[in-house]
Design an enzyme around this catalytic site. Sequence first.
Site, short mmCIF file in Angstrom:
data_model
loop_
_atom_site.label_atom_id
_atom_site.label_comp_id
_atom_site.label_asym_id
_atom_site.label_seq_id
_atom_site.Cartn_x
_atom_site.Cartn_y
_atom_site.Cartn_z
N GLY A 11 0.85 -1.20 0.00
CA GLY A 11 0.00 0.00 0.00
C GLY A 11 0.87 1.24 0.00
CB ALA A 12 4.35 1.63 -1.25
N GLY A 14 -0.29 4.79 -0.76
CA GLY A 14 -1.40 5.32 0.04
C GLY A 14 -0.94 6.41 1.00
NE ARG A 92 -16.49 0.15 8.99
CZ ARG A 92 -16.55 -0.14 10.28
NH1 ARG A 92 -15.46 -0.49 10.93
NH2 ARG A 92 -17.67 -0.07 10.94
CG ASN A 105 -9.20 -5.55 3.92
OD1 ASN A 105 -8.56 -5.27 2.92
ND2 ASN A 105 -9.91 -4.66 4.58
N GLY A 130 -2.68 -2.51 8.12
CA GLY A 130 -3.98 -2.46 7.43
C GLY A 130 -5.07 -3.10 8.26
CG ASP A 159 -4.77 1.91 19.46
OD1 ASP A 159 -5.72 2.60 19.09
OD2 ASP A 159 -4.39 0.90 18.84
NE ARG A 162 -4.95 7.80 17.42
CZ ARG A 162 -5.64 7.10 16.54
NH1 ARG A 162 -6.29 6.00 16.89
NH2 ARG A 162 -5.70 7.50 15.28
CG HIS A 187 -5.96 -0.81 15.74
ND1 HIS A 187 -5.67 0.34 16.42
CD2 HIS A 187 -6.35 -0.43 14.52
CE1 HIS A 187 -5.87 1.37 15.62
NE2 HIS A 187 -6.31 0.93 14.46
P1 NAX Z 1 -5.06 4.47 1.67
O1 NAX Z 1 -6.36 4.03 1.10
O2 NAX Z 1 -4.62 5.88 1.51
O3 NAX Z 1 -3.90 3.56 1.08
C1 NAX Z 1 -3.99 2.18 0.98
C2 NAX Z 1 -3.16 1.77 -0.21
O4 NAX Z 1 -3.16 0.34 -0.23
C3 NAX Z 1 -3.73 2.24 -1.54
O5 NAX Z 1 -2.71 2.92 -2.27
C4 NAX Z 1 -4.17 0.96 -2.23
O6 NAX Z 1 -3.99 1.00 -3.63
C5 NAX Z 1 -3.23 -0.06 -1.58
N1 NAX Z 1 -3.71 -1.44 -1.59
C6 NAX Z 1 -4.98 -1.89 -1.50
N2 NAX Z 1 -5.00 -3.24 -1.59
C7 NAX Z 1 -3.71 -3.63 -1.73
C8 NAX Z 1 -3.10 -4.89 -1.89
N3 NAX Z 1 -3.81 -6.00 -1.96
N4 NAX Z 1 -1.75 -4.92 -2.00
C9 NAX Z 1 -1.02 -3.79 -1.98
N5 NAX Z 1 -1.55 -2.55 -1.85
C10 NAX Z 1 -2.89 -2.48 -1.73
O7 NAX Z 1 -5.11 4.04 3.19
P2 NAX Z 1 -4.15 4.50 4.39
O8 NAX Z 1 -4.69 5.75 4.99
O9 NAX Z 1 -2.74 4.49 3.92
O10 NAX Z 1 -4.42 3.33 5.44
C11 NAX Z 1 -3.97 2.02 5.18
C12 NAX Z 1 -4.53 1.05 6.20
O11 NAX Z 1 -4.09 1.38 7.51
C13 NAX Z 1 -6.07 1.05 6.28
O12 NAX Z 1 -6.51 -0.31 6.36
C14 NAX Z 1 -6.34 1.74 7.60
O13 NAX Z 1 -7.58 1.37 8.16
C15 NAX Z 1 -5.18 1.26 8.42
N6 NAX Z 1 -4.86 2.01 9.64
C16 NAX Z 1 -4.39 1.31 10.69
C17 NAX Z 1 -4.03 1.93 11.87
C18 NAX Z 1 -3.52 1.14 13.02
O14 NAX Z 1 -3.28 1.77 14.06
N7 NAX Z 1 -3.32 -0.16 12.95
C19 NAX Z 1 -4.20 3.40 12.04
C20 NAX Z 1 -4.29 4.14 10.76
C21 NAX Z 1 -5.09 3.45 9.68
O15 NAX Z 1 -6.45 3.64 9.96
#
Ligand code: NAX
Length: 326
Positions: A11-12, A14, A92, A105, A130, A159, A162, A187
């Site tokens: 997801g690099a 993103g 989501r 997912n 993710g 968390d 925060r 989480h």
């Molecule tokens: P974005 O939607 O900006 O970026 C995600 C990226 O992943 C996109 O560029 C997409 O093309 C890519 N992607 C999707 N499916 C893929 C796959 N199968 N293989 C490789 N790349 C793929 O999201 P972003 O804001 O960067 O957040 C990423 C994830 O982090 C989300 O699931 C989000 O819910 C999660 N988070 C987790 C947190 C935690 O504390 N554990 C906090 C922050 C965030 O909410």
Amino acid sequence: MSAPIRVAVTGAAGNIGYALLFRLAAGDCYGKNQPIILQLLEIPTGMKALEGVVMELQDSAFPLLHGIEISDDPNVAFKGVNQAFLVGSRPRTKDMNRADLITANGPIFVGQGQAIANNAASDVRVLVVGNPCNTNALIAMHAGKSVPKDRWHAMTRLDENRAKAQLAKKTGALPGEVTNVGIWGNHSDTMFPDFNNAKVKGQPVPSVADRAWLEGEFLKTVATRGKAIIEARGASSAASAASAAVDHMSSLWNGTPAGEFTSMAVCSNGAYGVPEGLIFSFPVTAKGGNWQIVEGLAQDDFAKAKIANTIKELESERETVKDLLK
Ligand code: NAX
């Protein structure tokens, strides 16, 4: 200067990826003597944006960045990697509940777990960011069985950070003076930031902050912080999430300071009555890539009830994905 290590980020292109890559390349995670080669994974529709990110990484002329490889094939992106940040997942949407998100997912993490097992270096450590990160890590761990279970992590460090920030604000301390804030569980808003065992300037938190605030506003603020950021920014937390990911893997790589612990969601060995095999956040100490659950922490009835609740949620998530846990 050490030999470069290979670091995969999915997801690099993103939001989190955009913040994370520059911190990694600057040496914030593995130190200023540890060169890295970035191996970046995106889905085909994300590749063009990723090419732009690569140009910016190149234009930053980071001395520690010894190479950048990009791919939309997990078998290529995980080839020989020592460290893996699994950030990419399907976001989501409005019409999705948590169970829909988990189901959407799950298959991604089956494929990535297998690709890690088939391609990564023998010392690989994996951090799933993710969401739903605990259950995604559980799925990947099952799919990548040949990688030892203790290598699979999910991120609750955001968390923890925060919670530290709120405790610092309340007591007038600096964030660095707040220590031993263990996050228990998932989480999600069921996680429990353990204020009983936390410290501010070496003093137990319950002696410097009142109980009603700790059980009320403090827990609520930490649990709903993600939502508050979305409302204010119009986008979910990205730089703070990237920072927490750097903190997590840095603690694992460099170790936790003497007398201090941090939070990592790892495979439960049954400690504190948490069912074995769940990816559950515990207070841990770490050294040289390995971790240990902190033993003997006190849990009062309030803490026990909170922990029981987050166990229940994770068991229900595990039930939702049981077909993927072969
Ligand atoms: P974005 O939607 O900006 O970026 C995600 C990226 O992943 C996109 O560029 C997409 O093309 C890519 N992607 C999707 N499916 C893929 C796959 N199968 N293989 C490789 N790349 C793929 O999201 P972003 O804001 O960067 O957040 C990423 C994830 O982090 C989300 O699931 C989000 O819910 C999660 N988070 C987790 C947190 C935690 O504390 N554990 C906090 C922050 C965030 O909410």
